[in-house]
Write an enzyme that holds these catalytic residues in place. Structure first.
Site, PDB file in Angstrom:
ATOM      1  N   ASP A   1      29.136  13.284 -26.895  1.00  0.00           N
ATOM      2  CA  ASP A   1      28.726  12.672 -28.160  1.00  0.00           C
ATOM      3  C   ASP A   1      28.897  11.162 -28.182  1.00  0.00           C
ATOM      4  O   ASP A   1      28.387  10.493 -29.076  1.00  0.00           O
ATOM      5  CB  ASP A   1      29.537  13.283 -29.311  1.00  0.00           C
ATOM      6  CG  ASP A   1      29.195  14.738 -29.512  1.00  0.00           C
ATOM      7  OD1 ASP A   1      28.002  15.060 -29.431  1.00  0.00           O
ATOM      8  OD2 ASP A   1      30.103  15.544 -29.727  1.00  0.00           O
TER       9      ASP A   1
ATOM     10  N   HIS B   1      38.348  16.327 -25.231  1.00  0.00           N
ATOM     11  CA  HIS B   1      37.626  17.596 -25.136  1.00  0.00           C
ATOM     12  C   HIS B   1      38.630  18.679 -24.805  1.00  0.00           C
ATOM     13  O   HIS B   1      39.580  18.439 -24.067  1.00  0.00           O
ATOM     14  CB  HIS B   1      36.553  17.512 -24.030  1.00  0.00           C
ATOM     15  CG  HIS B   1      35.539  18.590 -24.141  1.00  0.00           C
ATOM     16  ND1 HIS B   1      35.724  19.837 -23.596  1.00  0.00           N
ATOM     17  CD2 HIS B   1      34.330  18.609 -24.757  1.00  0.00           C
ATOM     18  CE1 HIS B   1      34.670  20.573 -23.872  1.00  0.00           C
ATOM     19  NE2 HIS B   1      33.814  19.860 -24.575  1.00  0.00           N
TER      20      HIS B   1
HETATM   21  N1  ACO Z   1      41.646  10.259 -30.503  1.00  0.00           N
HETATM   22  C1  ACO Z   1      43.002  10.137 -30.474  1.00  0.00           C
HETATM   23  N2  ACO Z   1      43.837  11.096 -30.036  1.00  0.00           N
HETATM   24  C2  ACO Z   1      43.289  12.234 -29.616  1.00  0.00           C
HETATM   25  C3  ACO Z   1      41.884  12.451 -29.613  1.00  0.00           C
HETATM   26  C4  ACO Z   1      41.056  11.416 -30.088  1.00  0.00           C
HETATM   27  N3  ACO Z   1      39.728  11.564 -30.102  1.00  0.00           N
HETATM   28  N4  ACO Z   1      41.610  13.688 -29.147  1.00  0.00           N
HETATM   29  C5  ACO Z   1      42.793  14.250 -28.844  1.00  0.00           C
HETATM   30  N5  ACO Z   1      43.813  13.376 -29.136  1.00  0.00           N
HETATM   31  C6  ACO Z   1      45.253  13.588 -28.883  1.00  0.00           C
HETATM   32  C7  ACO Z   1      45.850  14.539 -29.915  1.00  0.00           C
HETATM   33  O1  ACO Z   1      46.371  13.843 -31.026  1.00  0.00           O
HETATM   34  C8  ACO Z   1      46.930  15.201 -29.098  1.00  0.00           C
HETATM   35  O2  ACO Z   1      48.020  14.290 -28.966  1.00  0.00           O
HETATM   36  P1  ACO Z   1      49.548  14.846 -28.900  1.00  0.00           P
HETATM   37  O3  ACO Z   1      49.614  15.663 -27.640  1.00  0.00           O
HETATM   38  O4  ACO Z   1      50.389  13.620 -28.874  1.00  0.00           O
HETATM   39  O5  ACO Z   1      49.745  15.656 -30.144  1.00  0.00           O
HETATM   40  C9  ACO Z   1      46.306  15.343 -27.707  1.00  0.00           C
HETATM   41  O6  ACO Z   1      45.367  14.256 -27.625  1.00  0.00           O
HETATM   42  C10 ACO Z   1      45.588  16.679 -27.483  1.00  0.00           C
HETATM   43  O7  ACO Z   1      44.599  16.838 -28.500  1.00  0.00           O
HETATM   44  P2  ACO Z   1      44.281  18.202 -29.258  1.00  0.00           P
HETATM   45  O8  ACO Z   1      43.807  17.920 -30.639  1.00  0.00           O
HETATM   46  O9  ACO Z   1      45.415  19.164 -29.105  1.00  0.00           O
HETATM   47  O10 ACO Z   1      43.069  18.721 -28.384  1.00  0.00           O
HETATM   48  P3  ACO Z   1      42.034  19.858 -28.772  1.00  0.00           P
HETATM   49  O11 ACO Z   1      41.606  20.473 -27.510  1.00  0.00           O
HETATM   50  O12 ACO Z   1      42.574  20.763 -29.822  1.00  0.00           O
HETATM   51  O13 ACO Z   1      40.826  19.054 -29.465  1.00  0.00           O
HETATM   52  C11 ACO Z   1      38.868  17.757 -29.717  1.00  0.00           C
HETATM   53  C12 ACO Z   1      39.702  18.639 -28.783  1.00  0.00           C
HETATM   54  C13 ACO Z   1      38.622  18.495 -31.058  1.00  0.00           C
HETATM   55  C14 ACO Z   1      37.503  17.504 -29.079  1.00  0.00           C
HETATM   56  C15 ACO Z   1      39.616  16.429 -29.948  1.00  0.00           C
HETATM   57  O14 ACO Z   1      39.785  15.747 -28.741  1.00  0.00           O
HETATM   58  C16 ACO Z   1      38.905  15.535 -30.988  1.00  0.00           C
HETATM   59  O15 ACO Z   1      39.131  15.700 -32.186  1.00  0.00           O
HETATM   60  N6  ACO Z   1      38.047  14.583 -30.507  1.00  0.00           N
HETATM   61  C17 ACO Z   1      37.260  13.755 -31.404  1.00  0.00           C
HETATM   62  C18 ACO Z   1      36.067  14.533 -31.925  1.00  0.00           C
HETATM   63  C19 ACO Z   1      34.996  14.744 -30.878  1.00  0.00           C
HETATM   64  O16 ACO Z   1      34.599  13.819 -30.167  1.00  0.00           O
HETATM   65  N7  ACO Z   1      34.482  15.977 -30.823  1.00  0.00           N
HETATM   66  C20 ACO Z   1      33.393  16.347 -29.891  1.00  0.00           C
HETATM   67  C21 ACO Z   1      33.871  17.316 -28.886  1.00  0.00           C
HETATM   68  S1  ACO Z   1      32.681  17.596 -27.661  1.00  0.00           S
HETATM   69  C22 ACO Z   1      31.530  18.588 -28.360  1.00  0.00           C
HETATM   70  O17 ACO Z   1      31.723  19.343 -29.239  1.00  0.00           O
HETATM   71  C23 ACO Z   1      30.249  18.447 -27.798  1.00  0.00           C
END
Ligand code: ACO
Length: 432
Positions: A367, A309
């Site tokens: 979720d 998140h």
């Molecule tokens: N699985 C694996 N790795 C992940 C995940 C994941 N679900 N989420 C983040 N990471 C990693 C990224 O690759 C990144 O790694 P790095 O630092 O080595 O490059 C690090 O964790 C930070 O992630 P970001 O993408 O920069 O975080 P951001 O804040 O931009 O994205 C998001 C947040 C979109 C929710 C992301 O965690 C994701 O895609 N999660 C899966 C989708 C999801 O569950 N969405 C629902 C969100 S809650 C809602 O809307 C109610």
């Protein structure tokens, strides 16, 4: 609120410096007020995904992502899900305080008596393919509300704003249920005013004209809780979309429809549907390590859906409440040994111990468990994000109303760092 604190910005090339005011909120980090930055320094700030930018002031919702805290108008989400109802939380978000009995009765009456939609709206549905994604249908029919309720479109009239807010909170569940019925090829079920908000929604989704439908109190309570958990979440992507659309003075129905489009994406509300697809793809507990490895592999686009998140760097408090609700719902429905739940629990356990997830503070979000409950209740998977939209409508409307009531309202207009070609001369096609 303006403080005596300031921040000094220095241009290392020229030695010039500027003093920037610092504003304090009631909770959370203070902000540096950069509103005069361009006029004073000739520079913009650069923050493409808004990781360090407060886009507005708001009194509605506070999140402490490090501690895993979520509060609406000062009440924690745990206290609200334990003691309140969705409609009471809706009143709280819209009006600022918990209602008196009389205020609650009036509000419930107003919402209940707006649940029907214009009969002409029924015809809209037949324009869609039956296999259309329900979110595609919702974008269309919610936007279309502005073509029907002309008497509440004047955003400068507080009474009309209030009526629009009640209409949206009342009619979105009706449209959501119609969307589900249309996809299933079943007749639409009209709302029933003797049922409460969650009961009525389940009734419209699951009743059939051929036989009586009795709403289960356990399922209605779980539905109500799910709606509370999704009601608002400060300046997330869909809420910011609603605010930006509303800042141009567009009508509230159009603004909420824009929120629905933003919610649809799998990085936001679409994740609840994606979680179930992922659990099914994993298929069995022994394949979890393989998928954990894939999630960690930067060359593989796979991510653990329902994990991570932007704001929470701790357990999403909403996921905690839902995890507990999951057992209650599955018990009530007599679902024993739900294989997807078993995979979800094991996946959570393994991921929470894995260095990659620990280091990046990736925890289950709202979720992660909601899909399992909604599936057990009998909702088709394509409906999951629609259910998120039903709950979030209250937050979108409350945030929109708060923005419109702000005396300093101006159109939202971000700037950019231009990286395209410098000025060049046009070359006619025969000379290229
Ligand atoms: N699985 C694996 N790795 C992940 C995940 C994941 N679900 N989420 C983040 N990471 C990693 C990224 O690759 C990144 O790694 P790095 O630092 O080595 O490059 C690090 O964790 C930070 O992630 P970001 O993408 O920069 O975080 P951001 O804040 O931009 O994205 C998001 C947040 C979109 C929710 C992301 O965690 C994701 O895609 N999660 C899966 C989708 C999801 O569950 N969405 C629902 C969100 S809650 C809602 O809307 C109610």
């Amino acid at each position: 609120m303006k403080t005596d604190k300031t921040f000094t910005l220095t241009n290392d090339d020229t030695g010039e410096s500027w003093t920037l005011p610092v504003l304090d909120g009631t909770e959370g980090p203070s902000v540096i007020d950069v509103r005069k930055l361009y006029a004073d320094t000739g520079h913009f700030t650069f923050d493409p995904s808004y990781t360090s930018t407060a886009s507005c002031k708001s009194r509605l919702t506070f999140i402490d992502g490090d501690e895993g805290v979520l509060m609406h108008r000062g009440y924690t989400i745990e206290e609200l899900t334990d003691n309140s109802t969705f409609l009471e939380v809706a009143y709280l978000l819209l009006e600022g305080d918990l209602p008196s009995q009389k205020q609650m009765d009036d509000f419930t009456h107003n919402v209940t008596y707006h649940t029907m939609v214009h009969e002409q709206l029924h015809k809209f549905f037949t324009g869609f393919r039956r296999d259309a994604h329900p979110m595609a249908v919702m974008c269309g029919v919610v936007g279309a509300l502005s073509a029907f309720y002309h008497d509440s479109l004047d955003i400068w009239d507080p009474k009309q704003r209030e009526i629009s807010a009640h209409r949206l909170i009342a009619k979105i569940p009706t449209l959501a249920a119609m969307t589900m019925k249309y996809a299933l090829g079943q007749p639409f079920v009209y709302p029933r005013n003797d049922l409460n908000y969650a009961e009525n929604f389940l009734h419209m989704c699951f009743a059939l004209p051929a036989e009586p439908y009795k709403v289960s109190p356990t399922l209605a309570k779980a539905m109500d809780k799910i709606l509370i958990l999704h009601a608002d979440h400060e300046q997330n992507a869909s809420t910011s979309t609603v605010r930006l659309a509303g800042s141009s003075q567009a009508n509230p129905f159009a603004c909420i429809s824009s929120g629905i489009t933003s919610l649809w994406g799998p990085a936001h509300g679409g994740a609840n549907q994606a979680v179930l697809a992922m659990l099914r793809e994993i298929g069995s507990v022994d394949r979890i390590p393989e998928f954990i490895e894939r999630a960690k592999d930067k060359d593989d686009p796979f991510r653990l859906m329902g994990f991570g998140h932007r704001v929470y760097k701790n357990y999403d408090p909403r996921a905690g409440v839902l995890k507990a609700s999951c057992d209650e719902v599955l018990d009530e429905l007599g679902v024993e040994n739900e294989p997807l739940l078993e995979i979800a629990r094991e996946l959570e356990k393994i991921a929470l111990q894995d260095e990659y997830f620990v280091e990046r503070k990736l925890f289950p979000n709202v979720d992660f468990y909601s899909g399992i409950i909604l599936k057990a209740m009998g909702f088709p998977e394509e409906m999951f994000t629609v259910l998120f939209a039903v709950g979030r409508t209250v937050g979108w409307v409350s945030q929109w109303k708060e923005m419109i009531e702000e005396p300093t309202l101006r159109i939202g207009r971000p700037r950019q760092l231009y990286t395209g070609p410098k000025k060049r001369s046009y070359v006619s096609i025969d000379k290229r």
